[in-house]
Structure formats: C-alpha cells, structure tokens
Design a protein around this motif. Structure first.
Motif, short mmCIF file in Angstrom:
data_model
loop_
_atom_site.label_atom_id
_atom_site.label_comp_id
_atom_site.label_asym_id
_atom_site.label_seq_id
_atom_site.Cartn_x
_atom_site.Cartn_y
_atom_site.Cartn_z
N ILE A 198 7.81 3.60 -0.68
CA ILE A 198 8.55 2.35 -0.65
C ILE A 198 8.94 1.89 0.76
CG2 ILE A 198 10.76 1.27 -1.26
CD1 ILE A 198 10.55 2.58 -3.99
N PRO A 199 9.50 2.77 1.63
CA PRO A 199 9.93 2.28 2.95
C PRO A 199 8.82 1.56 3.72
CG PRO A 199 10.78 4.48 2.56
CD PRO A 199 9.81 4.20 1.45
N LEU A 200 7.61 2.08 3.67
CA LEU A 200 6.50 1.45 4.38
C LEU A 200 6.15 0.11 3.75
CD1 LEU A 200 4.51 1.69 6.68
CD2 LEU A 200 3.02 3.06 5.21
N MET A 201 6.10 0.06 2.43
CA MET A 201 5.79 -1.20 1.75
C MET A 201 6.89 -2.24 2.00
SD MET A 201 4.17 -0.22 -1.97
CE MET A 201 2.50 0.44 -2.12
N ARG A 202 8.13 -1.80 1.97
CA ARG A 202 9.25 -2.73 2.19
C ARG A 202 9.22 -3.29 3.61
NH1 ARG A 202 13.72 -1.34 4.18
NH2 ARG A 202 13.55 0.85 3.56
N LYS A 203 8.88 -2.43 4.57
CA LYS A 203 8.82 -2.86 5.97
C LYS A 203 7.71 -3.88 6.18
CE LYS A 203 8.43 -1.00 10.66
NZ LYS A 203 8.26 0.25 11.47
N GLN A 204 6.58 -3.68 5.49
CA GLN A 204 5.46 -4.60 5.66
C GLN A 204 5.60 -5.85 4.78
OE1 GLN A 204 2.55 -1.65 4.62
NE2 GLN A 204 2.24 -2.42 2.54
N GLY A 205 6.56 -5.80 3.83
CA GLY A 205 6.84 -6.96 2.99
C GLY A 205 5.81 -7.22 1.92
N ALA A 206 5.08 -6.17 1.55
CA ALA A 206 4.05 -6.33 0.53
C ALA A 206 3.62 -4.96 0.01
CB ALA A 206 2.84 -7.07 1.10
N GLY A 207 3.06 -4.95 -1.19
CA GLY A 207 2.56 -3.71 -1.75
C GLY A 207 2.52 -3.77 -3.27
N LYS A 208 1.74 -2.90 -3.86
CA LYS A 208 1.64 -2.81 -5.31
C LYS A 208 1.77 -1.36 -5.74
CE LYS A 208 -1.15 -6.97 -5.82
NZ LYS A 208 -2.35 -7.62 -6.37
N ILE A 209 2.59 -1.14 -6.76
CA ILE A 209 2.79 0.19 -7.33
C ILE A 209 2.38 0.13 -8.79
CG2 ILE A 209 4.46 1.99 -7.89
CD1 ILE A 209 6.15 0.97 -5.50
N ARG A 269 7.64 15.96 0.79
CA ARG A 269 8.15 15.72 2.15
C ARG A 269 7.02 15.75 3.16
NH1 ARG A 269 12.65 18.88 0.47
NH2 ARG A 269 11.68 20.75 1.33
N GLN A 270 6.13 16.73 3.00
CA GLN A 270 4.99 16.84 3.92
C GLN A 270 4.09 15.61 3.79
OE1 GLN A 270 3.35 20.60 2.68
NE2 GLN A 270 4.64 21.79 4.09
N PHE A 271 3.91 15.15 2.58
CA PHE A 271 3.09 13.96 2.36
C PHE A 271 3.76 12.74 2.98
CE2 PHE A 271 1.49 10.46 -0.38
CZ PHE A 271 0.14 10.59 -0.09
N ALA A 272 5.08 12.64 2.82
CA ALA A 272 5.83 11.52 3.40
C ALA A 272 5.72 11.53 4.92
CB ALA A 272 7.29 11.59 2.97
N ASP A 273 5.74 12.70 5.53
CA ASP A 273 5.57 12.81 6.99
C ASP A 273 4.20 12.32 7.41
OD1 ASP A 273 8.11 13.81 7.32
OD2 ASP A 273 7.47 15.92 7.30
N MET A 274 3.18 12.66 6.61
CA MET A 274 1.83 12.19 6.90
C MET A 274 1.74 10.67 6.84
SD MET A 274 -1.15 10.91 5.38
CE MET A 274 -1.12 11.38 3.66
N LEU A 275 2.47 10.08 5.88
CA LEU A 275 2.43 8.64 5.71
C LEU A 275 3.03 7.89 6.89
CD1 LEU A 275 3.33 8.13 1.92
CD2 LEU A 275 1.07 8.10 3.00
N LYS A 276 3.87 8.55 7.65
CA LYS A 276 4.48 7.90 8.82
C LYS A 276 3.43 7.51 9.86
CE LYS A 276 8.93 10.26 8.29
NZ LYS A 276 9.87 11.26 8.83
N ARG A 277 2.26 8.14 9.77
CA ARG A 277 1.19 7.82 10.70
C ARG A 277 0.33 6.65 10.21
NH1 ARG A 277 0.93 13.56 10.49
NH2 ARG A 277 -0.99 13.53 9.26
N GLU A 278 0.60 6.21 8.98
CA GLU A 278 -0.17 5.10 8.42
C GLU A 278 0.43 3.77 8.86
OE1 GLU A 278 -2.93 5.21 6.52
OE2 GLU A 278 -2.97 7.41 6.65
N GLU A 279 -0.43 2.82 9.17
CA GLU A 279 0.03 1.50 9.55
C GLU A 279 0.54 0.72 8.34
OE1 GLU A 279 -2.89 -0.65 11.72
OE2 GLU A 279 -3.01 0.83 13.34
N LYS A 280 -0.13 0.89 7.20
CA LYS A 280 0.32 0.22 5.99
C LYS A 280 -0.28 0.89 4.76
CE LYS A 280 -3.30 -3.29 5.61
NZ LYS A 280 -3.60 -4.67 5.20
N ILE A 281 0.40 0.73 3.64
CA ILE A 281 -0.10 1.19 2.35
C ILE A 281 -0.05 -0.02 1.41
CG2 ILE A 281 0.29 2.68 0.35
CD1 ILE A 281 -0.64 4.23 2.77
N ASP A 282 -1.20 -0.40 0.90
CA ASP A 282 -1.27 -1.59 0.05
C ASP A 282 -1.06 -1.29 -1.42
OD1 ASP A 282 -2.36 -3.77 2.04
OD2 ASP A 282 -3.52 -1.94 2.41
N LEU A 283 -1.44 -0.09 -1.84
CA LEU A 283 -1.40 0.22 -3.27
C LEU A 283 -1.07 1.69 -3.50
CD1 LEU A 283 -2.15 -0.58 -6.28
CD2 LEU A 283 -4.47 0.19 -5.74
#
Length: 284
Positions: free
Chosen positions: A124-135, A70-84
């Motif tokens: 996933i939410p960030l990748m889905r919002k940006q319409g791209a990503g690789k897992i 959860r804490q990590f997910a909160d940190m990710l909210k400050r990221e503009e995008k995650i590609d991988l």
C-alpha cells in the motif's frame, strides 16, 4: 514490456501460475512469489514456451511468516512502482466445526486472511505514494455462501470479503482500486492436493463420518463440471487492464444461481435444498 509491474502470491501452481503467465503476456513485469522457489520450475518452463520468461521474476515469500513479509517489503523499497497486487496464496481446510481444532482454524486464517493483510500492508505505501494501483484478492463463492464440512475455509473467505470491502472504501480516495474474485469450483489443486481435512472428520467413528462421505461423493460427482481456470486468468487480465471495474466478481458454473438462491429465498428453503442435494435428513 508495458512498463507495469505486478506481484502475484502463490504463483507456483493453479490460478497464481496462470495469472502470472497471462500478466507477463500482457507485458507486465511479474514478481512471482512462492514459499518454496524450487517449485517455480513449471512456471519458468511455461514462461519460456510463451517467450515471456524475461518478465517473470521469482521471489521467496511465505505469507504466514512476519519475517518473510518484512524481507519482501524491504525488497519492494527498491521498486519504482507497483501497479498490481494479486493476493492469490491460500489453501482449503475442511472438516466439521465440532472436530476442527482451534489451531487448525488459526492455520487457515494465517494464510487466507492474515497473509493477505500482511502482503497488502507492504504494498500500500508505494501505491499510495504513486497515487495509483490495483489490488485483487482471490476469494471464493465460499466467501458468500456457507457449505457444510468447510467451515474453516468458508470463515476465512468471509473474513477476506469483509476486509476487502473496508479496504476498497479506504483506498479509493488515493487512486487505488480493490477487487474481489469469487470463483466456484475449478480444475486446480485446491480441491485435491491442496485440500486438507481435519483428521477427526475422516475417522469412521466420527458422528459426522456418513455426512462427510456424502459431501465427498457430491464433490466427486461434480468433477466433470469443473471450470477451466484460464477463465480466472482472463478475468484478472480484464481487471488489470480496466476492461472491468466491478468490485465483486463471481465466476464459474452455477455461482450466480447459488448467490440468487441465498439472497432471494428464505434461509429455511436454502437449508432444505442443500441438505436434500446431499441426501441428508434433518435430525431433531
């Protein structure tokens, strides 16, 4: 920098460490996660030698802790995008099924399966919002082939394979690609310091003790044939950069032959080959 951001779990050693370095070398800003950030010293030292230390950002993450995720997910909210996202964190638990406790099985799944699911759900939410990503999920040949004395690890990797199949089909329409890497035996610490064996199976009074010893002997004989883990880092590079787009990626000495062995030959033949290789006689 190439403007891309990658997350790597379990990045303090083994595949995670090498992949973090190689992604940084490609220009990725790497969020390198690990349970104990004090263990990130080696990663930072190697990054400095490669002159990519400014691209490595170490963050604490215990994939078995809901609070940590959860804490990590909160940190990710400050990221503009995650590609991988590279889900690499994991360990191997061995032992014979009769003697492995349910608690030990749960511990294995908590890291190798539920940890992957938890971190993936955070990204996933960030990748889905940006319409791209690789897992990329780090599986194993054990996710395709069952081996004696390793049922906790084998079962967790089989579960990861099934999860990844469904995940790929679910996310493909949203521009997110899911991949599996299925290594054979490599020169990492998962089969040494990272390997845990159920205590009962190590007991000389265990009915499986001689069987366990033969498995250990076979593992020791194979030490000289372990692959170079840099091959895995190169494969991650190729998937990240789109040079490969295959869903399942078996890699390592003898891996493809093992898969052919399982899926082409009748199972009773497979049994005979495996048991004969271990010097085990069938008992009735």
């Amino acid at each position: 920098m190439n403007g891309k951001t990658a997350i790597v779990t379990g990045s303090n050693s083994g595949f995670g460490l090498l992949c973090s370095l190689e992604l940084a070398n490609l220009g990725y800003r790497v969020i390198a996660t690990m349970r104990d950030v004090q263990k990130g010293k080696q990663l930072l030292e190697m990054a400095k030698k490669m002159e990519v230390e400014q691209l490595i950002h170490i963050h604490p993450l215990d994939v078995t802790s809901a609070q940590s995720i959860r804490q990590f997910a909160d940190m990710l909210k400050r990221e503009e995008k995650i590609d991988l996202l590279l889900n690499n964190a994991g360990f191997a638990l061995g032992g014979f099924a009769e003697e492995v406790t349910i608690e030990e099985y749960r511990l294995q799944f908590e890291t190798n399966v539920f940890g992957v699911i938890g971190v993936t759900q955070a990204v996933i939410p960030l990748m889905r919002k940006q319409g791209a990503g690789k897992i990329i999920n780090m599986s194993s040949i054990s996710g395709r082939f069952g081996f004696p004395g390793l049922s906790p690890y084998v079962a967790s990797k089989h579960a990861l394979e099934g999860y990844s199949e469904s995940l790929r089909l679910e996310l493909k329409p949203y521009g997110i690609d899911v991949y599996l890497i299925e290594p054979g035996s490599y020169q990492t610490n998962i089969w040494t310091t990272g390997m845990k064996v159920a205590s009962k199976s190590l007991n000389e009074h265990s009915p499986y003790s001689s069987y366990m010893n033969k498995i250990n002997e076979e593992l020791e004989r194979g030490q000289g044939q372990l692959g170079n883990p840099q091959e895995i880092a190169q494969l991650v590079q190729d998937l990240a950069e789109g040079k490969k787009n295959t869903f399942r990626n078996p890699i390592g000495k003898g891996v493809r032959f093992t898969l052919v062995l399982k899926f082409i030959m009748p199972w009773k033949w497979v049994e005979r080959i495996v048991l004969k290789k271990l010097g085990i006689k069938k008992r009735y």
